[in-house]
Design an enzyme around this catalytic site. Sequence first.
Site, PDB file in Angstrom:
ATOM      1  N   CYS A  85      49.433  34.770  38.185  1.00  0.00           N
ATOM      2  CA  CYS A  85      48.998  33.397  38.420  1.00  0.00           C
ATOM      3  C   CYS A  85      49.844  32.754  39.533  1.00  0.00           C
ATOM      4  CB  CYS A  85      49.058  32.612  37.106  1.00  0.00           C
ATOM      5  SG  CYS A  85      48.165  31.052  37.161  1.00  0.00           S
ATOM      6  N   HIS A 194      46.225  36.160  32.877  1.00  0.00           N
ATOM      7  CA  HIS A 194      47.532  36.219  32.211  1.00  0.00           C
ATOM      8  C   HIS A 194      47.615  37.320  31.159  1.00  0.00           C
ATOM      9  CE1 HIS A 194      49.384  32.481  33.756  1.00  0.00           C
ATOM     10  NE2 HIS A 194      48.130  32.132  33.957  1.00  0.00           N
ATOM     11  N   GLU A 196      50.233  38.535  29.960  1.00  0.00           N
ATOM     12  CA  GLU A 196      51.375  38.295  29.053  1.00  0.00           C
ATOM     13  C   GLU A 196      50.985  37.398  27.886  1.00  0.00           C
ATOM     14  OE1 GLU A 196      50.667  36.579  31.591  1.00  0.00           O
ATOM     15  OE2 GLU A 196      51.703  34.642  31.703  1.00  0.00           O
TER      16      GLU A 196
END
Lengths: 223, 79
Positions: A85, A194, A196
Amino acid sequence: MRVGVITFPGTLDDVDAARAVRHADGEAVALWHADHDLKNVDAVIVPGGFSYGDYLRAGAIARFAPVMREVVEAAGKGMPVLGICNGFQVLCEAHLLPGALTRNDRLHFVCRDQWLRVENNETAWTSRYDRNAEILVPLKSGEGGYQADESTLAELEGEGRVVFRYVGGNPNGSRNEIAGITSANGRIVGLMPHPEHAIDALTGPTDDGLGIFLSLLDAVVSA
Amino acid sequence: MARVVVDVMPKPEILDPQGQAVANALPRLGFDGITSVRQGKHFELEVADDVDDAALAKIAETFLANPVIEDWVVTRIDA
């Protein structure tokens, strides 16, 4: 495996990135934007957020942070680097990856779970995926439109350097539905969504993102 | 000291959704006849006399603008 996670003023997702590293049995090492060394890490993650408030352009000021000088130098020697990002925006501004991220084409901040296709599973960050696997991870960005000139796009496509492509519609006007790309040597990867945030079904839509961090483990161990 | 203006604009081939949104709002506000709007950035710099044009160009190209998506123009404003 020691993985540095950079925190700039305005970074948001460093905590989740460090957690993802630990889920992959790595050691997360906090790196501060003003650091002049990388503390002997094996890889670096530039996480998401709004570094320096996104003033001027997203990533434009973070690029000049002292720690980024070290990241650029280490990347030049082959260290794996992942930009997520805002981190992707920083890597583009730092010229570690080609192109730029621009305002979403319909101006809306997009926040949703997004399907991606993994088109290149030969990078340091994607070896655990099957080629053309589809994964579901959160996307949350207002400036996620990937832009590059025609020759750069042709080069990325021709060399198989589009790593992730949006599936089921283009959420932000990215050229060629590009969600993530890699460097020529496959060691540097940047993506807008994302992974994560999707390492554990308890806290994310899936655990599809964990493969990114497990892939890194393989890359570091085999190096 | 001199005043220097740097104008940064999205390249013509780059989609400018912000400019489009402004253009689309104008008729709703009763302003007709505006066929296109492009939105960019305008920087005003107070510059010491020994800063030359090459340095200003480098500032514009490497920092104020991203040449992948933006064009820039440096203009010295006479005092």
